[in-house]
Design an enzyme around this catalytic site. Structure first.
Site, PDB file in Angstrom:
ATOM      1  N   TYR A 113       0.866  -1.183   0.000  1.00 20.94           N
ATOM      2  CA  TYR A 113       0.000   0.000   0.000  1.00 20.94           C
ATOM      3  C   TYR A 113       0.900   1.230   0.000  1.00 20.94           C
ATOM      4  CZ  TYR A 113      -4.514   2.246   0.653  1.00 20.94           C
ATOM      5  OH  TYR A 113      -5.628   3.000   0.477  1.00 20.94           O
ATOM      6  N   LYS A 168     -21.025 -19.297 -10.785  1.00 21.03           N
ATOM      7  CA  LYS A 168     -20.206 -19.196 -11.995  1.00 21.03           C
ATOM      8  C   LYS A 168     -18.773 -18.788 -11.629  1.00 21.03           C
ATOM      9  CE  LYS A 168     -20.603 -18.901 -16.534  1.00 21.03           C
ATOM     10  NZ  LYS A 168     -21.527 -19.482 -17.476  1.00 21.03           N
ATOM     11  N   GLU A 210     -24.006 -12.877 -18.838  1.00 15.42           N
ATOM     12  CA  GLU A 210     -24.677 -14.083 -18.342  1.00 15.42           C
ATOM     13  C   GLU A 210     -26.163 -13.825 -18.113  1.00 15.42           C
ATOM     14  OE1 GLU A 210     -22.541 -16.693 -17.758  1.00 15.42           O
ATOM     15  OE2 GLU A 210     -24.250 -17.979 -17.397  1.00 15.42           O
ATOM     16  N   ASP A 211     -26.979 -14.747 -18.565  1.00 21.21           N
ATOM     17  CA  ASP A 211     -28.415 -14.707 -18.243  1.00 21.21           C
ATOM     18  C   ASP A 211     -29.051 -13.356 -18.566  1.00 21.21           C
ATOM     19  OD1 ASP A 211     -28.053 -17.288 -17.449  1.00 21.21           O
ATOM     20  OD2 ASP A 211     -28.542 -16.992 -15.348  1.00 21.21           O
ATOM     21  N   GLY A 270     -33.135 -18.452 -29.935  1.00 20.66           N
ATOM     22  CA  GLY A 270     -32.873 -17.404 -28.946  1.00 20.66           C
ATOM     23  C   GLY A 270     -31.383 -17.243 -28.773  1.00 20.66           C
ATOM     24  N   ALA A 271     -30.963 -16.976 -27.541  1.00 23.06           N
ATOM     25  CA  ALA A 271     -29.542 -16.744 -27.280  1.00 23.06           C
ATOM     26  C   ALA A 271     -28.716 -17.945 -27.718  1.00 23.06           C
ATOM     27  CB  ALA A 271     -29.343 -16.471 -25.784  1.00 23.06           C
ATOM     28  N   ALA A 272     -29.064 -19.127 -27.211  1.00 19.88           N
ATOM     29  CA  ALA A 272     -28.262 -20.315 -27.500  1.00 19.88           C
ATOM     30  C   ALA A 272     -28.382 -20.720 -28.971  1.00 19.88           C
ATOM     31  CB  ALA A 272     -28.691 -21.464 -26.588  1.00 19.88           C
ATOM     32  N   ASN A 362     -33.433 -27.146 -20.601  1.00 17.09           N
ATOM     33  CA  ASN A 362     -33.265 -27.480 -19.177  1.00 17.09           C
ATOM     34  C   ASN A 362     -34.442 -26.976 -18.363  1.00 17.09           C
ATOM     35  OD1 ASN A 362     -30.809 -28.866 -18.804  1.00 17.09           O
ATOM     36  ND2 ASN A 362     -29.650 -27.001 -19.118  1.00 17.09           N
ATOM     37  N   ASN A 391     -22.714 -29.287 -21.187  1.00 22.30           N
ATOM     38  CA  ASN A 391     -22.766 -28.288 -20.119  1.00 22.30           C
ATOM     39  C   ASN A 391     -21.692 -27.244 -20.403  1.00 22.30           C
ATOM     40  OD1 ASN A 391     -22.254 -26.941 -17.632  1.00 22.30           O
ATOM     41  ND2 ASN A 391     -23.215 -28.643 -16.534  1.00 22.30           N
ATOM     42  N   ASN A 392     -22.080 -25.968 -20.333  1.00 23.87           N
ATOM     43  CA  ASN A 392     -21.140 -24.897 -20.685  1.00 23.87           C
ATOM     44  C   ASN A 392     -19.870 -24.886 -19.846  1.00 23.87           C
ATOM     45  OD1 ASN A 392     -23.337 -24.296 -22.155  1.00 23.87           O
ATOM     46  ND2 ASN A 392     -23.311 -22.101 -21.729  1.00 23.87           N
TER      47      ASN A 392
HETATM   48  N1  LIG Z   1     -27.578 -27.743 -21.974  1.00 25.85           N
HETATM   49  C1  LIG Z   1     -27.005 -26.625 -22.291  1.00 25.85           C
HETATM   50  O1  LIG Z   1     -25.832 -26.608 -22.361  1.00 25.85           O
HETATM   51  C2  LIG Z   1     -27.827 -25.404 -22.595  1.00 25.85           C
HETATM   52  C3  LIG Z   1     -27.178 -24.217 -22.900  1.00 25.85           C
HETATM   53  C4  LIG Z   1     -27.956 -23.085 -23.217  1.00 25.85           C
HETATM   54  C5  LIG Z   1     -29.334 -23.174 -23.178  1.00 25.85           C
HETATM   55  N2  LIG Z   1     -29.934 -24.333 -22.823  1.00 25.85           N
HETATM   56  C6  LIG Z   1     -31.389 -24.436 -22.732  1.00 25.85           C
HETATM   57  O2  LIG Z   1     -31.954 -24.074 -23.975  1.00 25.85           O
HETATM   58  C7  LIG Z   1     -33.191 -23.423 -23.786  1.00 25.85           C
HETATM   59  C8  LIG Z   1     -33.188 -22.089 -24.500  1.00 25.85           C
HETATM   60  O3  LIG Z   1     -32.231 -21.202 -23.921  1.00 25.85           O
HETATM   61  P1  LIG Z   1     -32.031 -19.723 -24.511  1.00 25.85           P
HETATM   62  O4  LIG Z   1     -31.176 -18.998 -23.536  1.00 25.85           O
HETATM   63  O5  LIG Z   1     -31.597 -19.761 -25.927  1.00 25.85           O
HETATM   64  O6  LIG Z   1     -33.541 -19.164 -24.433  1.00 25.85           O
HETATM   65  P2  LIG Z   1     -34.257 -18.030 -25.283  1.00 25.85           P
HETATM   66  O7  LIG Z   1     -35.434 -17.621 -24.513  1.00 25.85           O
HETATM   67  O8  LIG Z   1     -33.260 -16.992 -25.704  1.00 25.85           O
HETATM   68  O9  LIG Z   1     -34.750 -18.781 -26.624  1.00 25.85           O
HETATM   69  C9  LIG Z   1     -35.740 -19.752 -26.604  1.00 25.85           C
HETATM   70  C10 LIG Z   1     -36.076 -20.118 -28.039  1.00 25.85           C
HETATM   71  O10 LIG Z   1     -36.897 -21.282 -28.015  1.00 25.85           O
HETATM   72  C11 LIG Z   1     -38.009 -21.077 -28.885  1.00 25.85           C
HETATM   73  N3  LIG Z   1     -39.153 -21.850 -28.429  1.00 25.85           N
HETATM   74  C12 LIG Z   1     -39.858 -21.704 -27.282  1.00 25.85           C
HETATM   75  N4  LIG Z   1     -40.879 -22.578 -27.256  1.00 25.85           N
HETATM   76  C13 LIG Z   1     -40.808 -23.293 -28.412  1.00 25.85           C
HETATM   77  C14 LIG Z   1     -41.581 -24.319 -28.965  1.00 25.85           C
HETATM   78  N5  LIG Z   1     -42.652 -24.794 -28.335  1.00 25.85           N
HETATM   79  N6  LIG Z   1     -41.224 -24.824 -30.180  1.00 25.85           N
HETATM   80  C15 LIG Z   1     -40.154 -24.344 -30.832  1.00 25.85           C
HETATM   81  N7  LIG Z   1     -39.373 -23.362 -30.346  1.00 25.85           N
HETATM   82  C16 LIG Z   1     -39.710 -22.837 -29.146  1.00 25.85           C
HETATM   83  C17 LIG Z   1     -38.272 -19.597 -28.834  1.00 25.85           C
HETATM   84  O11 LIG Z   1     -39.029 -19.163 -29.955  1.00 25.85           O
HETATM   85  C18 LIG Z   1     -36.843 -19.060 -28.813  1.00 25.85           C
HETATM   86  O12 LIG Z   1     -36.360 -18.961 -30.130  1.00 25.85           O
HETATM   87  C19 LIG Z   1     -33.376 -23.343 -22.261  1.00 25.85           C
HETATM   88  O13 LIG Z   1     -34.155 -24.423 -21.826  1.00 25.85           O
HETATM   89  C20 LIG Z   1     -31.972 -23.475 -21.734  1.00 25.85           C
HETATM   90  O14 LIG Z   1     -31.938 -24.005 -20.434  1.00 25.85           O
HETATM   91  C21 LIG Z   1     -29.198 -25.443 -22.526  1.00 25.85           C
END
Ligand SMILES: NC(=O)c1ccc[n+]([C@@H]2O[C@H](COP(=O)([O-])OP(=O)(O)OC[C@H]3O[C@@H](n4cnc5c(N)ncnc54)[C@H](O)[C@@H]3O)[C@@H](O)[C@H]2O)c1
Length: 461
Positions: A113, A168, A210-211, A270-272, A362, A391-392
């Site tokens: 310090y 995390k 994240e999230d 969506g995101a994933a 999930n 799993n990420n």
């Molecule tokens: N196992 C893993 O490593 C892992 C990693 C990331 C996400 N996930 C899982 O994937 C899912 C999505 O995550 P995200 O962050 O992308 O969510 P998000 O909300 O960004 O996207 C969800 C997507 O799913 C679509 N969707 C929802 N209901 C639907 C249906 N009935 N039929 C078809 N498409 C449908 C939506 O239109 C959207 O495009 C979650 O359940 C998450 O836990 C798992």
């Protein structure tokens, strides 16, 4: 079908008669209602009673209550206390700051310090890059959230997101020696989030988003990547994409198909899903069909945002429309990151021979893995109670270890693909089979291999 697990683990302290049958009565009572005993400890013994801690796994909070009631209903048994072991683990948080330097005397203090630290400050003022050498920036990542998409639970806000971000940070440390710190922002406004991260960035060598809900997460990440000279990585997007690309490479080895020949259905944009589609596209599959809640994504769809327009323009060569079940017919691969229980074994039967099914929603996947196994050659989920858990945690610790070691100023798709290849390569030819396409999250070889691949890719480019 849920099974008792450590996520709902309780310790019940009971007083019981000191009879020879007491232990058997207690354990039978737990077993009768479906609890799984993991420990049985006598903590006090008296001439007229014993006090016992019974630790057991339950399926849910209600099931834990059933177990307690079953014990209480035994003659002469009284429940003294019930402890939820998961809550106990979180008491006071899961991480802490520890000093790396000894502060034993005036000499130490003068160097760590004032007055000594002043010279370090001046050195960094003169050469800002020295911050990576002389401060925690060398090894520290901010885990940033707005709490808008916490696990599968939805918009819980920043305080409720904190246990996840702490977890995390603990994983970063455990698997890759990275010092990560939760930054839960009390705003869900895109501009405020970007500005807040920009303002705190001097402390960190990387930003792990994240999230944060889609589609906001895309703009936040893109704009921060433009503004900052440290890597910005949205784990829900790219961590997932790395793991999926790695797992798919190995699954295709199992079924003997070439990436350039396979038609892949990605359900969830969506995101994933979006990140998976973008990274997979670089591996040149025959076609990708993206499906979301409104059906197959095609160029004629209305009201598409920038992300969806990109997906529509870069997938679905024949520009077909329809629902998920239509997309599955003849497909080689299904990758689900969407919603639970969307199809069954009958639809898998319509896929091509040697079908690969990654049902990653999930906690409940798009298809029950046991159903999927009836017709698919390889099945993976996000769950720890089935083989092939995607799993990420297989990716993000090593990715940031590599980025920090390279003192990277940004992150590229080449680095993500290098991480995916390193992860896939951990499963060598001798171990590869339909139930083992990805390594265990506890495989100590994973993070160093991913880190080395990312470091090399970062320093090469
Ligand atoms: N196992 C893993 O490593 C892992 C990693 C990331 C996400 N996930 C899982 O994937 C899912 C999505 O995550 P995200 O962050 O992308 O969510 P998000 O909300 O960004 O996207 C969800 C997507 O799913 C679509 N969707 C929802 N209901 C639907 C249906 N009935 N039929 C078809 N498409 C449908 C939506 O239109 C959207 O495009 C979650 O359940 C998450 O836990 C798992």
């Amino acid at each position: 079908m849920p099974v008792p697990g450590p996520g709902y683990s309780i310790t019940v302290r009971v007083e019981a008669p000191p009879s020879a049958s007491a232990a058997g009565d207690l354990t039978s009572a737990v077993g009768r209602v479906g609890g799984v005993i993991t420990a049985f400890d006598v903590v006090e013994s008296h001439s007229d009673r014993v006090v016992v801690d019974i630790t057991c796994n339950a399926m849910s909070a209600n099931h834990a209550r059933d177990i307690t009631e079953a014990l209480e209903s035994l003659p002469g048994v009284a429940v003294r206390k019930v402890s939820d072991r998961t809550f106990l683990m979180h008491l006071g948080g899961k991480i802490e700051v520890t000093a790396k330097v000894a502060l034993r005397n005036r000499d130490d203090l003068s160097r760590a310090y004032t007055p000594g630290v002043a010279r370090i400050c001046q050195a960094i003022a003169e050469n800002p890059d020295d911050a990576r050498r002389l401060t925690i920036k060398r090894n520290t990542v901010a885990v940033v959230t707005d709490g808008s998409a916490v696990l599968g639970l939805g918009n819980l806000g920043p305080a409720a997101a904190l246990p996840v971000m702490e977890g995390k940070a603990a994983l970063f440390k455990k698997f890759a020696g990275v010092d990560a710190w939760p930054v839960c922002l009390d705003t869900q406004d895109t501009e405020e989030i970007i500005r807040a991260v920009e303002l705190i960035a001097p402390v960190y060598g990387g930003i792990n988003l994240e999230d944060i809900a889609a589609p906001r997460c895309f703009e936040i990440e893109a704009r921060l990547r433009d503004k900052l000279n440290i890597p910005v990585f949205h784990d829900d997007q790219h961590g997932t994409a790395i793991c999926v690309v790695a797992a798919l490479r190995n699954a295709l080895r199992v079924v003997g198909k070439d990436m350039s020949a396979v038609r892949i259905v990605v359900c969830g944009v969506g995101a994933a899903g979006s990140a998976i589609i973008r990274l997979l596209s670089q591996r040149g599959p025959a076609d990708i069909i993206a499906v979301d809640i409104d059906g197959i994504v095609h160029r004629g769809r209305e009201n598409m945002d920038a992300n969806m327009a990109w997906v529509a323009a870069n997938t679905n060569r024949a520009d077909v429309s329809g629902r998920l079940h239509d997309a599955l017919v003849g497909a080689d691969v299904f990758i689900g990151v969407s919603a639970p229980n969307l199809f069954g074994a009958d639809q898998v039967a319509t896929m091509a021979e040697g079908a690969v099914v990654f049902a990653l929603a999930n906690p409940d996947p798009e298809i029950d893995p046991l159903e999927a196994q009836k017709h698919a050659a390889v099945v993976a989920t996000g769950r720890s109670d089935y083989p092939n858990q995607i799993n990420n945690v297989l990716a993000f610790p090593g990715v940031f270890r590599g980025l920090l070691d390279a003192q990277a100023h940004g992150i590229t798709d080449a680095m993500l693909l290098a991480a995916a290849d390193a992860l896939a390569d951990i499963v060598d030819g001798d171990r590869l089979n339909p139930s083992f396409i990805v390594p265990s999250v506890f495989d100590a070889a994973v993070a160093p291999a991913v880190a080395e691949a990312v470091r090399k890719a970062a320093t090469a480019g």
